[in-house]
Design a protein around this motif. Structure first.
Motif, PDB file in Angstrom:
ATOM      1  N   LEU A 101     -32.491  -0.754 -26.607  1.00 19.58           N
ATOM      2  CA  LEU A 101     -31.331  -1.552 -26.975  1.00 19.58           C
ATOM      3  C   LEU A 101     -30.150  -1.165 -26.086  1.00 19.58           C
ATOM      4  O   LEU A 101     -29.877   0.022 -25.899  1.00 19.58           O
ATOM      5  CB  LEU A 101     -30.978  -1.329 -28.440  1.00 19.58           C
ATOM      6  CG  LEU A 101     -29.729  -2.058 -28.991  1.00 19.58           C
ATOM      7  CD1 LEU A 101     -29.937  -2.405 -30.454  1.00 19.58           C
ATOM      8  CD2 LEU A 101     -28.469  -1.212 -28.845  1.00 19.58           C
ATOM      9  N   VAL A 102     -29.473  -2.166 -25.536  1.00 21.76           N
ATOM     10  CA  VAL A 102     -28.261  -1.931 -24.749  1.00 21.76           C
ATOM     11  C   VAL A 102     -27.130  -2.710 -25.400  1.00 21.76           C
ATOM     12  O   VAL A 102     -27.241  -3.921 -25.605  1.00 21.76           O
ATOM     13  CB  VAL A 102     -28.426  -2.391 -23.280  1.00 21.76           C
ATOM     14  CG1 VAL A 102     -27.131  -2.148 -22.503  1.00 21.76           C
ATOM     15  CG2 VAL A 102     -29.587  -1.662 -22.613  1.00 21.76           C
ATOM     16  N   LEU A 103     -26.062  -2.028 -25.748  1.00 23.30           N
ATOM     17  CA  LEU A 103     -24.916  -2.674 -26.370  1.00 23.30           C
ATOM     18  C   LEU A 103     -23.655  -2.334 -25.582  1.00 23.30           C
ATOM     19  O   LEU A 103     -23.393  -1.176 -25.291  1.00 23.30           O
ATOM     20  CB  LEU A 103     -24.765  -2.207 -27.818  1.00 23.30           C
ATOM     21  CG  LEU A 103     -23.636  -2.855 -28.632  1.00 23.30           C
ATOM     22  CD1 LEU A 103     -24.052  -2.978 -30.094  1.00 23.30           C
ATOM     23  CD2 LEU A 103     -22.341  -2.042 -28.548  1.00 23.30           C
ATOM     24  N   VAL A 104     -22.929  -3.367 -25.200  1.00 26.08           N
ATOM     25  CA  VAL A 104     -21.646  -3.184 -24.517  1.00 26.08           C
ATOM     26  C   VAL A 104     -20.586  -3.872 -25.361  1.00 26.08           C
ATOM     27  O   VAL A 104     -20.693  -5.063 -25.661  1.00 26.08           O
ATOM     28  CB  VAL A 104     -21.665  -3.778 -23.093  1.00 26.08           C
ATOM     29  CG1 VAL A 104     -20.281  -3.650 -22.458  1.00 26.08           C
ATOM     30  CG2 VAL A 104     -22.703  -3.072 -22.224  1.00 26.08           C
ATOM     31  N   GLU A 225     -22.278   5.244 -22.397  1.00 20.90           N
ATOM     32  CA  GLU A 225     -21.755   4.878 -21.083  1.00 20.90           C
ATOM     33  C   GLU A 225     -22.827   4.911 -19.996  1.00 20.90           C
ATOM     34  O   GLU A 225     -22.543   5.223 -18.841  1.00 20.90           O
ATOM     35  CB  GLU A 225     -20.594   5.800 -20.674  1.00 20.90           C
ATOM     36  CG  GLU A 225     -19.583   6.095 -21.758  1.00 20.90           C
ATOM     37  CD  GLU A 225     -18.835   4.856 -22.261  1.00 20.90           C
ATOM     38  OE1 GLU A 225     -19.109   3.743 -21.775  1.00 20.90           O
ATOM     39  OE2 GLU A 225     -17.975   5.010 -23.139  1.00 20.90           O
ATOM     40  N   ALA A 226     -24.050   4.557 -20.327  1.00 19.30           N
ATOM     41  CA  ALA A 226     -25.111   4.507 -19.319  1.00 19.30           C
ATOM     42  C   ALA A 226     -24.908   3.279 -18.428  1.00 19.30           C
ATOM     43  O   ALA A 226     -24.395   2.246 -18.885  1.00 19.30           O
ATOM     44  CB  ALA A 226     -26.471   4.426 -19.994  1.00 19.30           C
ATOM     45  N   PRO A 227     -25.281   3.346 -17.151  1.00 26.18           N
ATOM     46  CA  PRO A 227     -25.157   2.182 -16.266  1.00 26.18           C
ATOM     47  C   PRO A 227     -25.959   1.002 -16.813  1.00 26.18           C
ATOM     48  O   PRO A 227     -27.063   1.185 -17.331  1.00 26.18           O
ATOM     49  CB  PRO A 227     -25.744   2.691 -14.942  1.00 26.18           C
ATOM     50  CG  PRO A 227     -25.614   4.177 -15.011  1.00 26.18           C
ATOM     51  CD  PRO A 227     -25.817   4.529 -16.454  1.00 26.18           C
ATOM     52  N   VAL A 228     -25.406  -0.182 -16.706  1.00 26.79           N
ATOM     53  CA  VAL A 228     -26.079  -1.390 -17.199  1.00 26.79           C
ATOM     54  C   VAL A 228     -26.542  -2.220 -16.010  1.00 26.79           C
ATOM     55  O   VAL A 228     -25.745  -2.541 -15.119  1.00 26.79           O
ATOM     56  CB  VAL A 228     -25.134  -2.229 -18.089  1.00 26.79           C
ATOM     57  CG1 VAL A 228     -25.838  -3.504 -18.551  1.00 26.79           C
ATOM     58  CG2 VAL A 228     -24.687  -1.405 -19.297  1.00 26.79           C
ATOM     59  N   ALA A 229     -27.814  -2.564 -16.000  1.00 29.31           N
ATOM     60  CA  ALA A 229     -28.379  -3.312 -14.884  1.00 29.31           C
ATOM     61  C   ALA A 229     -27.836  -4.737 -14.841  1.00 29.31           C
ATOM     62  O   ALA A 229     -27.589  -5.346 -15.886  1.00 29.31           O
ATOM     63  CB  ALA A 229     -29.900  -3.347 -15.003  1.00 29.31           C
ATOM     64  N   PRO A 230     -27.640  -5.300 -13.632  1.00 33.70           N
ATOM     65  CA  PRO A 230     -27.209  -6.698 -13.510  1.00 33.70           C
ATOM     66  C   PRO A 230     -28.234  -7.608 -14.192  1.00 33.70           C
ATOM     67  O   PRO A 230     -29.435  -7.397 -14.076  1.00 33.70           O
ATOM     68  CB  PRO A 230     -27.187  -6.921 -11.991  1.00 33.70           C
ATOM     69  CG  PRO A 230     -27.043  -5.552 -11.407  1.00 33.70           C
ATOM     70  CD  PRO A 230     -27.802  -4.643 -12.325  1.00 33.70           C
TER      71      PRO A 230
END
Length: 255
Positions: A101-104, A225-230
């Motif tokens: 899961l990626v949440l921004v 704050e992990a890098p998020v891929a395009p």
């Protein structure tokens, strides 16, 4: 900052496919029933009668929740690797899966399952692809009310006054607390969350629904704050996938 935490969930929408139900089940996060950590149940002693213990524990759980909310409040994004177990009471079936899961903040959400399934929301629309059934769902629904992140769960639930603390383990540095929804008749009706008392993040969660459904999540890792891929929050309907919508007016969300 790294840590192990717990995961998310949703409301059932259109299909009975295990993955979609798991992600869209009315229970959002579920404490992993398979991970007990050898937690020791709290007991009341002669110097700490039940009524006093309950009051003290309720205050303790409120303090714990505040500490956890502070941990997530300072992060603009989180990436969570988790394992999920979902039980569907009507069919008496269990499904297992793992996902990322990626949440921004404030409203970008992406969930990628190990079989290629995806859930993506840009805060205005929701898209779900279930490869096992070849279905692609699109709706105006935003991420709020779809997948609940740890901070959202704790903000919308409150400690259960009857059993505020279920168990704790000094050896594992964890505590498990029971939560009830702030809104009456809301689902899930109870969420048990396990918290790492060193990092103050969720490590497991179990959500229970009125119908008897249960979803459990073990958060294997949580990275702030992990890098998020395009393209993380882009999901295009695969060729040949069956299109399902929340309403006839949702079709414009595919543009």
């Amino acid at each position: 900052m790294k840590g192990t935490a717990s995961a998310p969930s949703i409301r059932p929408l259109v299909t009975r496919h295990p993955i979609l139900r798991a992600a869209l089940t009315a229970a959002a996060t579920v404490a992993a029933v398979s991970v007990l950590y050898g937690l020791t149940a709290l007991a009341s002693g002669p110097d700490n009668p039940p009524e006093q213990s309950g009051t003290a524990e309720s205050e303790m759980t409120r303090t714990i929740v505040e500490r956890v909310l502070e941990s997530y409040a300072g992060a603009e994004s989180y990436t969570i690797e988790f394992a999920q177990e979902s039980y569907w009471a009507l069919a008496d079936t269990v499904s297992l899966s793992s996902a990322r899961l990626v949440l921004v903040k404030p409203a970008l959400l992406s969930v990628s399952y190990d079989d290629g399934g995806r859930i993506v929301s840009n805060g205005e629309s929701l898209r779900i692809y279930v490869p096992a059934t070849g279905q692609f769902f699109v709706s105006r629904i935003g991420s709020a009310g779809v997948v609940l992140d740890p901070a959202a769960i704790l903000s919308n639930y409150r400690p259960d006054p009857r059993i505020p603390i279920i168990a704790r383990s000094e050896e594992q540095d964890t505590v498990t607390i029971a939560l009830r929804p702030r809104e009456r008749f809301a689902e899930p009706t109870r969420i048990d969350v396990t918290i790492d008392t060193k990092t103050w993040i969720l490590v497991a969660l179990t959500a229970h629904s009125t119908a008897g459904d249960r979803s459990s999540y073990v958060l294997k890792s949580t990275i702030f704050e992990a890098p998020v891929a395009p393209g993380e929050f882009v999901l295009v309907r695969p060729e040949g996938a069956q299109l399902l919508t929340g309403s006839p007016y949702d079709i414009d969300q595919l543009r």
